[in-house]
Motif scaffolding. Structure first.
Motif, PDB file in Angstrom:
ATOM      1  N   GLN A   1      37.570  46.057  46.753  1.00 32.57           N
ATOM      2  CA  GLN A   1      37.696  46.405  45.391  1.00 32.57           C
ATOM      3  C   GLN A   1      38.170  47.762  45.103  1.00 32.57           C
ATOM      4  OE1 GLN A   1      34.363  44.500  42.880  1.00 32.57           O
ATOM      5  NE2 GLN A   1      34.021  43.544  44.483  1.00 32.57           N
ATOM      6  N   GLN A   2      37.477  48.741  46.056  1.00 31.12           N
ATOM      7  CA  GLN A   2      37.432  50.185  45.701  1.00 31.12           C
ATOM      8  C   GLN A   2      39.244  50.383  46.292  1.00 31.12           C
ATOM      9  OE1 GLN A   2      36.780  52.641  44.070  1.00 31.12           O
ATOM     10  NE2 GLN A   2      35.102  53.238  44.792  1.00 31.12           N
ATOM     11  N   ARG A   3      39.770  49.927  47.130  1.00 33.75           N
ATOM     12  CA  ARG A   3      41.126  50.080  47.374  1.00 33.75           C
ATOM     13  C   ARG A   3      42.137  49.688  45.894  1.00 33.75           C
ATOM     14  NH1 ARG A   3      39.885  47.766  52.522  1.00 33.75           N
ATOM     15  NH2 ARG A   3      40.220  49.216  54.142  1.00 33.75           N
ATOM     16  N   VAL A   4      41.752  48.569  45.575  1.00 36.83           N
ATOM     17  CA  VAL A   4      42.572  48.104  44.282  1.00 36.83           C
ATOM     18  C   VAL A   4      42.213  49.426  43.094  1.00 36.83           C
ATOM     19  CG1 VAL A   4      42.457  46.448  42.292  1.00 36.83           C
ATOM     20  CG2 VAL A   4      42.262  45.551  44.621  1.00 36.83           C
ATOM     21  N   ALA A   5      40.911  49.712  43.075  1.00 32.10           N
ATOM     22  CA  ALA A   5      40.776  50.842  41.889  1.00 32.10           C
ATOM     23  C   ALA A   5      41.506  52.004  42.217  1.00 32.10           C
ATOM     24  CB  ALA A   5      39.389  51.226  41.873  1.00 32.10           C
ATOM     25  N   ILE A   6      41.625  52.649  43.514  1.00 34.38           N
ATOM     26  CA  ILE A   6      42.637  53.600  44.075  1.00 34.38           C
ATOM     27  C   ILE A   6      43.945  53.481  44.039  1.00 34.38           C
ATOM     28  CG2 ILE A   6      43.220  55.085  46.041  1.00 34.38           C
ATOM     29  CD1 ILE A   6      40.356  54.442  46.987  1.00 34.38           C
ATOM     30  N   ALA A   7      44.603  52.243  43.856  1.00 32.75           N
ATOM     31  CA  ALA A   7      45.783  51.800  43.963  1.00 32.75           C
ATOM     32  C   ALA A   7      46.058  51.823  42.477  1.00 32.75           C
ATOM     33  CB  ALA A   7      46.207  50.560  44.524  1.00 32.75           C
ATOM     34  N   ARG A   8      45.494  51.170  41.484  1.00 29.00           N
ATOM     35  CA  ARG A   8      45.438  51.390  40.053  1.00 29.00           C
ATOM     36  C   ARG A   8      45.523  52.828  39.582  1.00 29.00           C
ATOM     37  NH1 ARG A   8      40.771  48.640  36.472  1.00 29.00           N
ATOM     38  NH2 ARG A   8      39.667  50.579  37.416  1.00 29.00           N
ATOM     39  N   ALA A   9      44.637  53.785  39.954  1.00 19.96           N
ATOM     40  CA  ALA A   9      44.892  55.171  39.713  1.00 19.96           C
ATOM     41  C   ALA A   9      46.266  55.742  40.196  1.00 19.96           C
ATOM     42  CB  ALA A   9      43.328  55.820  40.154  1.00 19.96           C
ATOM     43  N   LEU A  10      46.476  55.352  41.067  1.00 17.98           N
ATOM     44  CA  LEU A  10      48.149  55.791  41.892  1.00 17.98           C
ATOM     45  C   LEU A  10      49.145  55.382  41.197  1.00 17.98           C
ATOM     46  CD1 LEU A  10      46.983  55.860  45.745  1.00 17.98           C
ATOM     47  CD2 LEU A  10      46.925  57.882  44.190  1.00 17.98           C
ATOM     48  N   ALA A  11      48.914  54.411  40.575  1.00 21.18           N
ATOM     49  CA  ALA A  11      49.996  53.647  39.889  1.00 21.18           C
ATOM     50  C   ALA A  11      50.808  54.202  39.144  1.00 21.18           C
ATOM     51  CB  ALA A  11      49.742  52.045  39.252  1.00 21.18           C
TER      52      ALA A  11
ATOM     53  N   ARG B   1      43.826  60.927  27.459  1.00 20.79           N
ATOM     54  CA  ARG B   1      45.031  59.866  27.758  1.00 20.79           C
ATOM     55  C   ARG B   1      46.199  60.479  28.074  1.00 20.79           C
ATOM     56  NH1 ARG B   1      43.558  54.531  25.435  1.00 20.79           N
ATOM     57  NH2 ARG B   1      46.012  54.596  25.375  1.00 20.79           N
ATOM     58  N   ASP B   2      46.402  61.830  27.666  1.00 23.59           N
ATOM     59  CA  ASP B   2      47.823  62.609  27.727  1.00 23.59           C
ATOM     60  C   ASP B   2      47.874  63.600  29.129  1.00 23.59           C
ATOM     61  OD1 ASP B   2      48.956  61.256  25.500  1.00 23.59           O
ATOM     62  OD2 ASP B   2      47.946  62.677  24.135  1.00 23.59           O
ATOM     63  N   ARG B   3      46.821  63.531  29.775  1.00 27.35           N
ATOM     64  CA  ARG B   3      46.765  64.203  30.891  1.00 27.35           C
ATOM     65  C   ARG B   3      47.492  63.813  32.176  1.00 27.35           C
ATOM     66  NH1 ARG B   3      41.189  67.814  30.592  1.00 27.35           N
ATOM     67  NH2 ARG B   3      41.283  68.238  28.210  1.00 27.35           N
ATOM     68  N   GLY B   4      47.503  62.460  32.210  1.00 30.33           N
ATOM     69  CA  GLY B   4      48.317  62.035  33.181  1.00 30.33           C
ATOM     70  C   GLY B   4      47.545  61.984  34.705  1.00 30.33           C
ATOM     71  N   PHE B   5      46.270  61.959  34.512  1.00 31.62           N
ATOM     72  CA  PHE B   5      45.186  61.950  35.649  1.00 31.62           C
ATOM     73  C   PHE B   5      45.006  60.543  36.150  1.00 31.62           C
ATOM     74  CE2 PHE B   5      43.673  66.303  34.329  1.00 31.62           C
ATOM     75  CZ  PHE B   5      44.757  67.021  34.642  1.00 31.62           C
ATOM     76  N   GLY B   6      44.855  60.352  37.454  1.00 27.12           N
ATOM     77  CA  GLY B   6      44.269  59.105  38.002  1.00 27.12           C
ATOM     78  C   GLY B   6      42.624  59.265  38.112  1.00 27.12           C
ATOM     79  N   ILE B   7      41.824  58.380  37.512  1.00 30.70           N
ATOM     80  CA  ILE B   7      40.500  58.479  37.848  1.00 30.70           C
ATOM     81  C   ILE B   7      39.981  57.197  38.573  1.00 30.70           C
ATOM     82  CG2 ILE B   7      38.348  58.975  36.834  1.00 30.70           C
ATOM     83  CD1 ILE B   7      40.016  60.028  34.408  1.00 30.70           C
ATOM     84  N   VAL B   8      39.063  57.502  39.570  1.00 34.35           N
ATOM     85  CA  VAL B   8      38.489  56.200  40.143  1.00 34.35           C
ATOM     86  C   VAL B   8      36.890  56.560  40.239  1.00 34.35           C
ATOM     87  CG1 VAL B   8      37.820  55.094  42.431  1.00 34.35           C
ATOM     88  CG2 VAL B   8      40.314  55.934  41.727  1.00 34.35           C
ATOM     89  N   PHE B   9      36.229  55.618  39.600  1.00 34.98           N
ATOM     90  CA  PHE B   9      34.493  55.931  39.340  1.00 34.98           C
ATOM     91  C   PHE B   9      34.019  55.287  40.543  1.00 34.98           C
ATOM     92  CE2 PHE B   9      36.476  56.266  34.899  1.00 34.98           C
ATOM     93  CZ  PHE B   9      35.884  57.595  34.720  1.00 34.98           C
ATOM     94  N   GLN B  10      32.686  55.923  40.547  1.00 38.01           N
ATOM     95  CA  GLN B  10      31.533  55.187  41.519  1.00 38.01           C
ATOM     96  C   GLN B  10      31.610  53.460  41.326  1.00 38.01           C
ATOM     97  OE1 GLN B  10      27.679  56.769  41.374  1.00 38.01           O
ATOM     98  NE2 GLN B  10      26.929  55.200  42.841  1.00 38.01           N
ATOM     99  N   SER B  11      31.662  52.844  40.137  1.00 31.79           N
ATOM    100  CA  SER B  11      31.534  51.616  39.687  1.00 31.79           C
ATOM    101  C   SER B  11      33.177  51.346  39.730  1.00 31.79           C
ATOM    102  CB  SER B  11      31.123  51.396  38.704  1.00 31.79           C
ATOM    103  OG  SER B  11      31.339  52.001  37.479  1.00 31.79           O
ATOM    104  N   TYR B  12      33.660  50.368  40.344  1.00 25.98           N
ATOM    105  CA  TYR B  12      35.038  49.983  40.601  1.00 25.98           C
ATOM    106  C   TYR B  12      35.805  49.837  39.302  1.00 25.98           C
ATOM    107  CZ  TYR B  12      32.850  49.057  45.010  1.00 25.98           C
ATOM    108  OH  TYR B  12      31.922  49.169  46.147  1.00 25.98           O
ATOM    109  N   SER B  13      34.920  49.324  38.156  1.00 26.91           N
ATOM    110  CA  SER B  13      35.332  49.255  36.832  1.00 26.91           C
ATOM    111  C   SER B  13      36.941  48.410  36.752  1.00 26.91           C
ATOM    112  CB  SER B  13      35.655  50.514  36.200  1.00 26.91           C
ATOM    113  OG  SER B  13      34.639  51.235  36.020  1.00 26.91           O
TER     114      SER B  13
END
Length: 330
Positions: free
Chosen positions: A138-148, A72-84
């Motif tokens: 949906q995958q674009r949304v998942a990527i945007a969420r990781a970049l936010a 939680r503290d690494r500050g990484f963005g993660i996008v999985f195969q399932s959009y979640s």
């Protein structure tokens, strides 16, 4: 920041899933972990993300020891195969969720969400729920969420595998261009060699928990170091030293016991009534025709961008393009 991994090993009981992994990911670099199912690429990504522990080695990011920092503290963005995506949240709410958890001001969240919706070209879909979006959206949304949250490192776990071929091809180009613009170091897991070759600055080819070869897409394809890489990335004909000698090719001095890897586009085929080869099959693939040839007990692969002037069963002669082929470890 640079991610440096040295001597990383991961065990599940007595099974060693990762074997002394050495890898560096530089600033702005897009790295693809490429390999078949079970090779350890997703395990490596999860270890980097902090979702899995490791038993030996070290991981450093910009001088920070990641072994001492929780996921939680690494500050990484993660996008999985399932959009979640959260099904009860709109696209905009999904994108802003991480910022909301960090208790950012609402005005800042709204501005960031608007910026990212424009980046992934979903401005008109901000208020739609996930079920109202296509798979690519949906995958674009998942990527945007990781970049936010402005991640220090972006981790993508086969993010395109659930999409159809046309959408996948378009989205991989968009992801690559987006990553270039933002300059975020990125690691992507894939088993699709075309994805790796078209998207990556650096390809990490993995097999059985170890790294077989690291290099640019051109290096991996044109200069495979091992039999596995030559077989897995693209198509190759692998010839013993004795068979390679039939083309007048000898291994480098002092390097015996290797195999000679031939790419099909380097093999020239001509109809020849006295030729030593015989066409086993011709497969039309649209932009190329792939030809299998029986030659002195070997099956040689060749490709041509034109329709061949012969049929299956025809006798042919074979020659090689200048500089064709490379010697690889068996």
């Amino acid at each position: 920041m640079t991610l440096d991994i040295r001597g990383l090993s991961k065990f599940y009981g007595t099974y060693q899933a990762l074997k002394e992994i050495d890898l560096s990911v530089g600033e702005n670099e897009f790295v693809c972990l490429l390999g078949p199912s079970g090779c350890g690429k997703t395990t490596l990504l999860r270890v980097v993300a902090g979702l899995e522990s490791f038993e030996a080695g070290e991981m450093m990011l910009g001088g920070r020891d990641l072994a001492t920092i929780g996921a939680r503290d690494r500050g990484f963005g993660i996008v999985f195969q399932s959009y979640s995506l959260f099904p009860q949240m709109t696209a905009a709410q999904n994108i802003g969720y991480g910022l909301k958890l960090r208790k950012r001001p609402q005005a800042e969240i709204s501005a960031r969400v608007e910026e990212l919706l424009a980046l992934v070209r979903l401005e008109e879909f901000a208020h739609r729920l996930p079920w109202q979006l296509s798979g690519g959206q949906q995958q674009r949304v998942a990527i945007a969420r990781a970049l936010a949250v402005e991640p220090a490192l972006l981790l993508l776990d086969e993010p395109l595998s659930a999409l159809d071929a046309r959408v996948r091809a378009g989205l991989r180009s968009e992801i690559r261009q987006m990553q270039k613009r933002l300059g975020i170091p990125t690691i992507m897991v894939t088993h699709d060699q075309e994805e790796a070759l078209t998207m990556a600055d650096k390809v990490v080819c993995m097999s059985a928990g170890r790294i077989e070869q690291i290099g640019s897409p051109a290096d991996i394809y044109t200069r495979p170091a091992t039999r596995f890489v030559a077989d897995f990335v693209g198509s190759s004909t692998l010839l013993s030293e004795a068979r390679a000698a039939g083309f007048g090719i000898l291994p480098p001095r002092g390097q015996s016991g290797q195999l000679f890897a031939l790419r099909p586009e380097d093999v020239l085929v001509q109809p020849d009534a006295a030729g030593a080869g015989r066409v086993r099959s011709i497969t039309f693939l649209g932009n190329v025709s792939r030809i299998e040839i029986d030659w002195q007990g070997e099956v040689i692969l060749a490709e041509t961008h034109r329709l061949p002037g012969f049929a299956e069963g025809a006798p042919v002669s074979i020659s090689l393009q200048p500089g064709a082929g490379v010697w690889v470890a068996p």
